[in-house]
Design a protein around this motif. Structure first.
Motif, PDB file in Angstrom:
ATOM      1  N   SER A  98      28.325  11.738  29.961  1.00  0.00           N
ATOM      2  CA  SER A  98      27.557  10.974  28.962  1.00  0.00           C
ATOM      3  C   SER A  98      28.233   9.654  28.636  1.00  0.00           C
ATOM      4  O   SER A  98      29.352   9.383  29.072  1.00  0.00           O
ATOM      5  CB  SER A  98      27.419  11.801  27.679  1.00  0.00           C
ATOM      6  OG  SER A  98      26.739  12.997  27.945  1.00  0.00           O
ATOM      7  N   THR A  99      27.545   8.872  27.822  1.00  0.00           N
ATOM      8  CA  THR A  99      28.061   7.570  27.391  1.00  0.00           C
ATOM      9  C   THR A  99      29.017   7.799  26.211  1.00  0.00           C
ATOM     10  O   THR A  99      28.677   7.547  25.057  1.00  0.00           O
ATOM     11  CB  THR A  99      26.871   6.655  27.033  1.00  0.00           C
ATOM     12  OG1 THR A  99      26.051   6.563  28.212  1.00  0.00           O
ATOM     13  CG2 THR A  99      27.319   5.271  26.636  1.00  0.00           C
ATOM     14  N   THR A 243      38.402   3.203  25.755  1.00  0.00           N
ATOM     15  CA  THR A 243      37.391   3.376  24.703  1.00  0.00           C
ATOM     16  C   THR A 243      36.097   2.605  24.981  1.00  0.00           C
ATOM     17  O   THR A 243      35.012   3.100  24.710  1.00  0.00           O
ATOM     18  CB  THR A 243      37.953   2.950  23.328  1.00  0.00           C
ATOM     19  OG1 THR A 243      38.552   1.667  23.475  1.00  0.00           O
ATOM     20  CG2 THR A 243      38.975   3.926  22.806  1.00  0.00           C
ATOM     21  N   GLY A 244      36.238   1.404  25.522  1.00  0.00           N
ATOM     22  CA  GLY A 244      35.040   0.586  25.723  1.00  0.00           C
ATOM     23  C   GLY A 244      34.248   0.924  26.979  1.00  0.00           C
ATOM     24  O   GLY A 244      33.142   0.428  27.176  1.00  0.00           O
ATOM     25  N   TRP A 245      34.803   1.771  27.823  1.00  0.00           N
ATOM     26  CA  TRP A 245      34.120   2.091  29.078  1.00  0.00           C
ATOM     27  C   TRP A 245      32.999   3.100  28.849  1.00  0.00           C
ATOM     28  O   TRP A 245      32.072   3.200  29.627  1.00  0.00           O
ATOM     29  CB  TRP A 245      35.120   2.664  30.095  1.00  0.00           C
ATOM     30  CG  TRP A 245      36.188   1.718  30.517  1.00  0.00           C
ATOM     31  CD1 TRP A 245      37.184   1.199  29.741  1.00  0.00           C
ATOM     32  CD2 TRP A 245      36.392   1.190  31.824  1.00  0.00           C
ATOM     33  NE1 TRP A 245      37.995   0.386  30.483  1.00  0.00           N
ATOM     34  CE2 TRP A 245      37.538   0.367  31.771  1.00  0.00           C
ATOM     35  CE3 TRP A 245      35.742   1.341  33.057  1.00  0.00           C
ATOM     36  CZ2 TRP A 245      38.029  -0.310  32.883  1.00  0.00           C
ATOM     37  CZ3 TRP A 245      36.236   0.675  34.165  1.00  0.00           C
ATOM     38  CH2 TRP A 245      37.360  -0.141  34.072  1.00  0.00           C
ATOM     39  N   ARG A 246      33.120   3.868  27.784  1.00  0.00           N
ATOM     40  CA  ARG A 246      32.112   4.797  27.323  1.00  0.00           C
ATOM     41  C   ARG A 246      31.785   5.916  28.313  1.00  0.00           C
ATOM     42  O   ARG A 246      30.638   6.030  28.773  1.00  0.00           O
ATOM     43  CB  ARG A 246      30.815   4.057  26.909  1.00  0.00           C
ATOM     44  CG  ARG A 246      30.981   2.860  26.000  1.00  0.00           C
ATOM     45  CD  ARG A 246      31.722   3.146  24.703  1.00  0.00           C
ATOM     46  NE  ARG A 246      31.168   4.243  23.949  1.00  0.00           N
ATOM     47  CZ  ARG A 246      31.915   5.259  23.506  1.00  0.00           C
ATOM     48  NH1 ARG A 246      33.213   5.331  23.751  1.00  0.00           N
ATOM     49  NH2 ARG A 246      31.364   6.205  22.822  1.00  0.00           N
ATOM     50  N   ILE A 247      32.755   6.746  28.607  1.00  0.00           N
ATOM     51  CA  ILE A 247      32.472   7.945  29.413  1.00  0.00           C
ATOM     52  C   ILE A 247      33.061   9.176  28.718  1.00  0.00           C
ATOM     53  O   ILE A 247      34.255   9.233  28.406  1.00  0.00           O
ATOM     54  CB  ILE A 247      33.062   7.848  30.849  1.00  0.00           C
ATOM     55  CG1 ILE A 247      32.457   6.668  31.624  1.00  0.00           C
ATOM     56  CG2 ILE A 247      32.829   9.175  31.611  1.00  0.00           C
ATOM     57  CD1 ILE A 247      30.999   6.805  32.031  1.00  0.00           C
ATOM     58  N   GLY A 248      32.175  10.154  28.481  1.00  0.00           N
ATOM     59  CA  GLY A 248      32.598  11.458  27.974  1.00  0.00           C
ATOM     60  C   GLY A 248      31.891  12.511  28.809  1.00  0.00           C
ATOM     61  O   GLY A 248      31.010  12.185  29.620  1.00  0.00           O
ATOM     62  N   SER A 269      19.349   7.683  29.757  1.00  0.00           N
ATOM     63  CA  SER A 269      19.561   7.808  31.213  1.00  0.00           C
ATOM     64  C   SER A 269      21.050   8.020  31.496  1.00  0.00           C
ATOM     65  O   SER A 269      21.839   8.198  30.568  1.00  0.00           O
ATOM     66  CB  SER A 269      19.047   6.591  31.976  1.00  0.00           C
ATOM     67  OG  SER A 269      17.653   6.507  31.838  1.00  0.00           O
ATOM     68  N   GLY A 270      21.408   7.947  32.786  1.00  0.00           N
ATOM     69  CA  GLY A 270      22.798   8.244  33.166  1.00  0.00           C
ATOM     70  C   GLY A 270      23.760   7.186  32.642  1.00  0.00           C
ATOM     71  O   GLY A 270      23.369   6.045  32.371  1.00  0.00           O
ATOM     72  N   ALA A 271      25.025   7.568  32.520  1.00  0.00           N
ATOM     73  CA  ALA A 271      26.052   6.641  32.010  1.00  0.00           C
ATOM     74  C   ALA A 271      26.322   5.522  33.023  1.00  0.00           C
ATOM     75  O   ALA A 271      25.953   5.625  34.206  1.00  0.00           O
ATOM     76  CB  ALA A 271      27.331   7.425  31.706  1.00  0.00           C
ATOM     77  N   ASN A 272      27.003   4.506  32.553  1.00  0.00           N
ATOM     78  CA  ASN A 272      27.271   3.291  33.340  1.00  0.00           C
ATOM     79  C   ASN A 272      27.888   3.590  34.723  1.00  0.00           C
ATOM     80  O   ASN A 272      28.843   4.359  34.849  1.00  0.00           O
ATOM     81  CB  ASN A 272      28.227   2.416  32.510  1.00  0.00           C
ATOM     82  CG  ASN A 272      28.636   1.183  33.246  1.00  0.00           C
ATOM     83  OD1 ASN A 272      29.533   1.224  34.080  1.00  0.00           O
ATOM     84  ND2 ASN A 272      27.980   0.097  32.957  1.00  0.00           N
TER      85      ASN A 272
END
Ligand code: PMP
Ligand code: GLU
Length: 395
Positions: A98-99, A243-248, A269-272
């Motif tokens: 996730s984001t 932190t800013g890449w946003r992946i969990g 939708s899907g994460a970056n």
């Protein structure tokens, strides 16, 4: 035009960690020398090997929509990570990327909570749990702890708060904001209680897993009987300074993963794509590669505990993980200092911002009105200066 906001948004509290960080930035932009110890964000750069993977991903034209639940290669890296670090075996259908872990938590709440469901939250808890739960119609049941129990709940505390409406237990270990780490035996005590209540699920937020000075991390999902009822949440924001890449991501029962996937498919939708490719590289590496950050956090933990010890009326537990200290400051309630009366932790946090130019977060945000949270994800010089300012104004 009248402002006609929904009740839902009107009832949602602002994230106080983010609000305090914004306030500190605003004062800094006015030229004030504010030391920001409010935001839980590593002050390291993302490691070069991860950045290089991201640059390669751009050059390799990873630019399209990603699968809603994450690239298969990333899910495989997550499966290997869970096996390697947590002794948990998942398959592809049990993982959702996730984001940020914040979205993972929000997906879980949307997937599992019906209006009126009770969610047990050991206090102090991470700031967003309460509002994510409420946003989805859940009722947070706050279980108080204090320094004498190292801010942890016992099996008995848990048992006492279980009702016919209890749906879940949510907690983080290492804990944001107390830094407490549940040991194997403490988790066993909790899982023994849960075994007697098979209808209760667990959300185990392990985002600080690697920032742990206690010598070992335990995942509650790995305890007997817990695998099918635990959703383990993790991410790269903290351990990899991303932190800013946003992946969990989560690992959990297939039906929960399917529901999170469905939710995400309609909402974001899907994460970056670039961030996901970089995280494949991050997770494949041996965790020893990021130990230089953990070692530094441990040094800072010892430094700040020693410094805070010299301040009258600041009482701390010894945090074994994450990068926060959570002093009880209730000694000052009702006292007037420098013309300002401090009645609660919010007053103290504001006082420190205005008079000492040190940004912290009130414990109210985490369900503990006696404490304030200080993030030590800052340089040792900044920590020394910040505590010296606090000491000068209070002592
Ligand atoms: N859980 C805890 C305990 C946290 O401290 C944070 C910090 N933001 C999160 C979840 C969310 O992390 P992310 O940056 O992955 O959304
Ligand atoms: N988790 C961090 C904190 O607790 C980041 C801020 C946030 O996401 O709320 O400060």
């Amino acid at each position: 035009m009248k402002e006609l906001l929904s009740d839902r948004i009107n009832n949602l509290a602002v994230s106080q960690t983010l609000a305090m960080a914004a306030k500190a930035r605003e004062l800094q932009s006015q030229g004030k020398d504010v030391i920001g110890l409010s935001l839980g964000e590593p002050d390291f750069n993302t490691p070069d090997f991860v950045k290089e993977a991201a640059i390669k991903a751009i050059q390799d034209n990873y630019n399209s929509y990603t699968p809603v639940d994450g690239y298969v290669e990333l899910k495989k890296a997550i499966i290997n990570k869970f096996e390697r670090d947590n002794k948990l075996n998942y398959n592809l259908s049990q993982i959702v990327v996730s984001t940020g872990a914040k979205q993972s938590l929000s997906n879980i709440a949307a997937a599992l909570i019906n209006p009126g469901d009770e969610v047990i939250l050991p206090c102090p808890y991470w700031v967003s749990y309460r509002d994510i739960i409420k946003l989805n119609g859940g009722v947070p049941i706050e279980v108080k702890t204090n320094i004498s129990s190292d801010f942890k709940i016992s099996g008995e505390d848990l048992e006492k708060n279980i009702t016919s409406k209890t749906k879940m237990l949510w907690f983080s270990s290492p804990c944001n904001p107390s830094g407490s780490v549940y040991s194997k035996s403490e988790l066993k005590e909790i899982s023994d209680v849960l075994l007697r209540h098979p209808e209760i699920y667990v959300v185990s937020d392990e985002i600080y897993e690697h920032i742990n000075f206690s010598g070992g991390h335990s995942s509650i999902a790995a305890f007997d009987g817990m695998y099918d009822r635990t959703i383990t949440v993790n991410g790269v924001s903290k351990a990899f300074a991303m932190t800013g890449w946003r992946i969990g991501y989560i690992g959990g029962p297939k039906w929960v993963a399917r529901a999170c996937n469905k939710m995400q498919g309609q909402v974001t939708s899907g994460a970056n794509c670039i961030a996901q490719r970089a995280v494949i590289t991050a997770l494949q590496e041996n965790p020893s590669k990021i130990h230089y950050m953990v070692d530094e956090f441990k040094e800072r933990r010892d430094l700040i505990l020693g410094l805070l010890d010299q301040i009258n009326g600041f009482t701390c537990n010894k945090p074994e993980g994450a990068f926060y200290v959570f002093p009880d400051v209730s000694h000052y309630f009702g006292k007037t200092i420098d013309g300002t009366t401090i009645n609660n932790a919010s007053d103290m946090s504001m006082f420190l911002l205005e008079k000492a130019l040190v940004a912290t977060v009130t414990g109210d945000a985490f369900g503990d009105p006696n404490c304030i949270r200080i993030s030590y994800a800052a340089s040792q010089e900044q920590l020394i200066e910040a505590v010296s300012r606090i000491k000068n104004i209070l002592n």
